[in-house]
Structures are given as C-alpha cells and as structure tokens.
Design an enzyme around this catalytic site. Structure first.
Site, PDB file in Angstrom:
ATOM      1  N   SER A 155     -10.524   3.824  -4.490  1.00 21.17           N
ATOM      2  CA  SER A 155     -10.616   2.752  -3.512  1.00 21.17           C
ATOM      3  C   SER A 155     -12.044   2.227  -3.389  1.00 21.17           C
ATOM      4  O   SER A 155     -12.715   1.989  -4.391  1.00 21.17           O
ATOM      5  CB  SER A 155     -10.069   3.251  -2.167  1.00 21.17           C
ATOM      6  OG  SER A 155     -10.002   2.218  -1.214  1.00 21.17           O
TER       7      SER A 155
ATOM      8  N   HIS B  66      -1.709   1.941  -2.555  1.00 20.15           N
ATOM      9  CA  HIS B  66      -3.132   1.848  -2.849  1.00 20.15           C
ATOM     10  C   HIS B  66      -3.639   3.234  -3.232  1.00 20.15           C
ATOM     11  O   HIS B  66      -3.744   4.128  -2.406  1.00 20.15           O
ATOM     12  CB  HIS B  66      -3.886   1.323  -1.625  1.00 20.15           C
ATOM     13  CG  HIS B  66      -5.373   1.266  -1.822  1.00 20.15           C
ATOM     14  ND1 HIS B  66      -5.950   0.664  -2.920  1.00 20.15           N
ATOM     15  CD2 HIS B  66      -6.403   1.761  -1.078  1.00 20.15           C
ATOM     16  CE1 HIS B  66      -7.259   0.771  -2.836  1.00 20.15           C
ATOM     17  NE2 HIS B  66      -7.559   1.435  -1.734  1.00 20.15           N
TER      18      HIS B  66
ATOM     19  N   ASP C 174      -1.030  -3.107  -6.215  1.00 19.31           N
ATOM     20  CA  ASP C 174      -1.976  -2.650  -5.198  1.00 19.31           C
ATOM     21  C   ASP C 174      -2.499  -3.864  -4.433  1.00 19.31           C
ATOM     22  O   ASP C 174      -3.036  -4.805  -5.014  1.00 19.31           O
ATOM     23  CB  ASP C 174      -3.134  -1.917  -5.884  1.00 19.31           C
ATOM     24  CG  ASP C 174      -4.072  -1.216  -4.903  1.00 19.31           C
ATOM     25  OD1 ASP C 174      -4.291  -1.735  -3.790  1.00 19.31           O
ATOM     26  OD2 ASP C 174      -4.588  -0.150  -5.257  1.00 19.31           O
TER      27      ASP C 174
END
Length: 497
Positions: free
Chosen positions: A204, A452, A423
């Site tokens: 991330s 995600h 995503d």
C-alpha cells in the site's frame, strides 16, 4: 528525447549523491539495538523480540534531538536457508509497522529471513507519538456532501481546527515526518543491524517508502516486494484525492451486486438498482434523524465504504447493514464505528497526514479542491466528498511540503510487483509505471481481485510466485511490452452469512 534523457541522468546523479552523502561523510557512531522480550502479547506469542533505536529528529543534524523507534524482530528458522534481513516498510495508510515482523510467518519462503518491523516515527509505540484531536471522528458529524449550505463551512472549520491542533501538538516533529525521513530511519535500522544490504517488503502506501528508499540508497537493497504499489508520479494529492474515487465507487457497486446475488441472506433486493435505492433511502433517513442519535450520513458512509477496500468485510458489513435496514437497530454499526474510527485511530490519522501532507505540495486554494471534488462526485457520489475531507487538512497543514523524490528505478535490486486488478486504492497503473522503471522487475496481476493488498493470501498461484522469489530471488520471466509477467485467476467471492 535526448535532452529529456540527459536531464534524467543529471537528476539520477543528484539523487544517488543525496542518498549516499550521509554514509560517505558520516563521523557519528551508529546506534545499537538491544533486543529483549516483547510486551505486546501478539509479538511475544509469535516468538518475536522487541527493541528500540535512537534516530535523529532531523537527519540533517544527526547529533541533535533524537526520536525513539520501536522495533520488532522475528528471526529466521534455522531449518531454512538464510536469506538475510527483511525490513517491512511502514505503511502510513494502515499505521502498520511494529507488528509487521509477523509477516515472516505468513508468507511462503518468508521464514528464511530475519524480519524487522518498525513503528514509524510519530506512531506509537515509537516516541513521541503524534496525536492532534482524539475526538475528531466523533459521531453525528456534518454530511460530507454539500447537501446543505452549512456543510461546507462546517467541514472547512473542522479541517482547519484539526490542522491547527496538529501544529500545536508537536511543532518540532511535524517538519520531519516526510517519507524521506522514514527512509533515513530505515537506513539507520539497517546500519544498526550491521548489514550492508537489506531486502524490503512493502504494501500500500508503504510501497512509496520502499520506492524512495531504493532511490536514495540504491546499493542497500537486495530484493524488494511491492504489493499494491503507489504511482510515484501521483503523490499525494493526485493519488489519494483524485485517482481513487472512481475505482472505489466501482467496487462499492460490485458490493451492491454481491448483496443482490445473496438476496436470500440479506433481503435487500435482487438487482444493483434495488440495493442502490435502499442505500439512498437509508442515507436520507439518517440525514434527517441520525440513528441512535449518533449515526448520521458521514458515519454510515464511513462504515459501508469500507467494502470497496476489502472483500473480506462484505459478509459482516452486509449483515450489519441489512439488520439496520430491517430493524432500525444501529447498535452494531455504532460499535463498529467506535472500533474502526475512534479507539486509538487519531495517532494513525495524524501520522498519516503528517507524512502525506509534507511529501509533496497540495493545492493551496479551496476552490481547486471544491472543483475537483464536484467533478469527481459526478462519477463517485458515495466516495468523492468523504475522500476530499479526509485529505483536506493538507491544504492548511502547518508544516511546509517538500518536492517529491524522483523515483527513477536506479536500484540494481530485483523487484517483485504484486497487483490486484480492481484495487481501488492503488490501481494497476502504479505497478505498471514501476515495472517500466525497474529493469530487474516482474509484475504479477490477480485478475478480477478487488481487495487492496494481494498478500498474505491462501491463493496457491500467488504463493507459488512469491515463494520462489522470497526463497531464491527468482522472478517470473519478463514479457515484452507493457504487460503483466504472471497472472492469477480471481479469488472466489466471499460467502454470505
């Protein structure tokens, strides 16, 4: 084209010089880490060790004020071939860091590394921990969307108040919360561990930390996994405030499709349009009369729009929403909101903003933010305004923003990129941009996947590729052109219940 390449070479040389200057000219001693028992029970139960490291508040002044980073270490298994140190790059979006050493037990091939977790600067249990206004995510806040004349004014005042509170909470820390500061901390950890090279595992927003670290310290990286990568050309106003909206709205509607397909369980309707009507009606109802006097449109939106991020949340949130629709009882929603948005979350939110607000400039004029939010709301009415106000403190943040580091892919390390096709936070364009930069990289894409973050996962296809890389550094064969180098099928949809 030649002029552009020449300019890039000049920038590349400057970046390498900047990244290695401290190491070349350093005369101050390297701090050491004393490892001991973990007070955190999860880490202790896993057999991890914990320690601390003193790092400079300002890395340009290494003998000045110090911060204390909290670290954890999960040693490699003696039965596995030793692969060296793996530092989990802190993810500011999730507040992840301190317990990230536990990834070593969750990933195929991970047990060959000494895994290091770092609570990034500003985030507890590192000291100091930044907190601005623990009551900021209170109940019954104004509607995110400007459906009433006062909404915009109320939110502008709230945002300004939060930014001001952050400036007052720790004015010395705020100018030193950039990703470049976190990257320098990582290099201090590497040096304190006594290793010349480290591997990096990043997910991330933490992937940007990995990208910057590999740019500033290109020879210090052995291997790097970037799971759900952030496009370095889009930090942060573009990536966080603009690029995510339409993708998250798409995923929200896919959640509606899933509810419709499981009408026998949730009884909310058998089509996306029917679910949309229920959702719109509930938003209107809590706008007029907040449920339990607490759950208004902002709180209901915050809860249900967790679903575009993680498919694993669908059964729980679908059940809670259905129960609320059918009974009017908001107790479960109230409890979940408290858990997700109130208890201890101000430290994470404040530290996140302190990094993203200063990595790169945001527009200074509110008219730009409003115009962009209005345009985004035409495609993403459920996401755009909430996203806008989440990031809006950056417009008036009390610490000056820097110019972002140009990520040019200079590292000689091999890089494995992992990407879920749908995503909403980190779309595939980010991973593809990095694949083009890193000559020793390969991209694995999971088709149709929404969540995600690709890992940890039970998917044997993903784990085969990841396990090969972590165990031996072997990447999938690189394909020609702009394409994924390996592909996995979509995971099954969550089971309703």
């Amino acid at each position: 084209m030649r002029r552009v390449l020449s300019a890039a070479a000049v920038v590349a040389a400057a970046v390498i010089t900047m990244g290695n200057a401290a190491a070349v000219g350093a005369t101050y001693p390297t701090e050491t880490i004393t490892w001991g028992a973990c007070s955190d029970q999860t880490l202790a139960n896993a057999g991890a060790q914990c320690g601390t490291l003193q790092v400079p508040l300002d890395h340009a002044n290494p003998t000045g004020t110090k911060l204390t980073l909290a670290l954890s270490r999960l040693a490699h298994k003696a039965s596995s071939a030793y692969q060296g140190v793996m530092i989990a790059a802190p993810d500011p979006l999730a507040g992840a860091g301190y317990e990230s050493s536990l990834l070593g037990q969750q990933l195929p091939g991970g047990d060959g590394y000494d895994w290091i977790g770092i609570a990034r600067r500003g985030l507890a249990p590192s000291v100091p921990a930044l907190s601005c206004d623990p009551g900021y995510n209170s109940f019954n806040r104004p509607n995110y969307a400007p459906t009433a004349p006062t909404n915009e004014v109320d939110w502008l005042n709230r945002v300004q108040g939060y930014a001001t509170a952050c400036g007052q909470a720790n004015p010395d820390l705020l100018p030193h919360m950039k990703t470049t500061d976190v990257a320098a901390d990582i290099d201090d950890v590497r040096a304190a561990l006594g290793v010349v090279q480290t591997s990096l595992y990043a997910q991330s927003y933490g992937t940007y930390v990995g990208e910057v670290y590999a740019t500033l310290h290109p020879l210090a990286v052995k291997r790097m996994v970037l799971d759900s990568a952030i496009n370095p050309d889009r930090v942060w106003y573009n990536a966080a405030n603009l690029d995510q909206n339409a993708n998250l709205e798409r995923n929200f509607h896919l959640f509606f499709d899933w509810l419709a397909g499981n009408d026998a369980t949730y009884h909310l309707g058998t089509t996306r349009d029917a679910i949309q009507q229920v959702w719109t009606a509930q938003l209107a109802a809590v706008t007029a009369h907040p449920a339990n006097g607490l759950i208004g449109p902002a709180e209901l939106t915050d809860l249900l729009t967790l679903t575009p991020y993680y498919q694993a949340f669908w059964p729980t949130l679908g059940g809670m929403f259905a129960n609320f629709v059918h009974t009017g009882d908001a107790s479960a929603l109230q409890f979940l909101y408290t858990q997700f948005y109130q208890r201890g979350t101000d430290n994470v939110y404040a530290a996140l903003l302190a990094e993203t607000c200063t990595d790169a400039p945001s527009p200074a004029d509110w008219s730009t933010w409003r115009t962009n939010a209005q345009a985004a709301a035409t495609q993403a009415p459920d996401i755009a305004w909430g996203n806008n106000w989440f990031n809006a403190p950056c417009r008036v943040w009390p610490a000056k923003a820097a110019n972002p580091v140009p990520v040019l892919g200079l590292t000689s390390a091999s890089v494995l990129l992992l990407q879920n096709e749908l995503d909403g936070v980190a779309p595939p364009s980010g991973s593809m941009a990095l694949r083009q930069r890193y000559s020793h990289s390969a991209l694995l894409t999971v088709h149709g996947a929404i969540t995600h973050g690709v890992t940890p996962t039970a998917d044997t296809c993903v784990n085969s590729v990841l396990g090969n890389y972590l165990s031996s550094g072997t990447l999938p064969a690189r394909k020609a052109g702009n394409a994924s180098d390996a592909e996995c099928a979509a995971p099954p949809a969550p089971v309703a219940g």
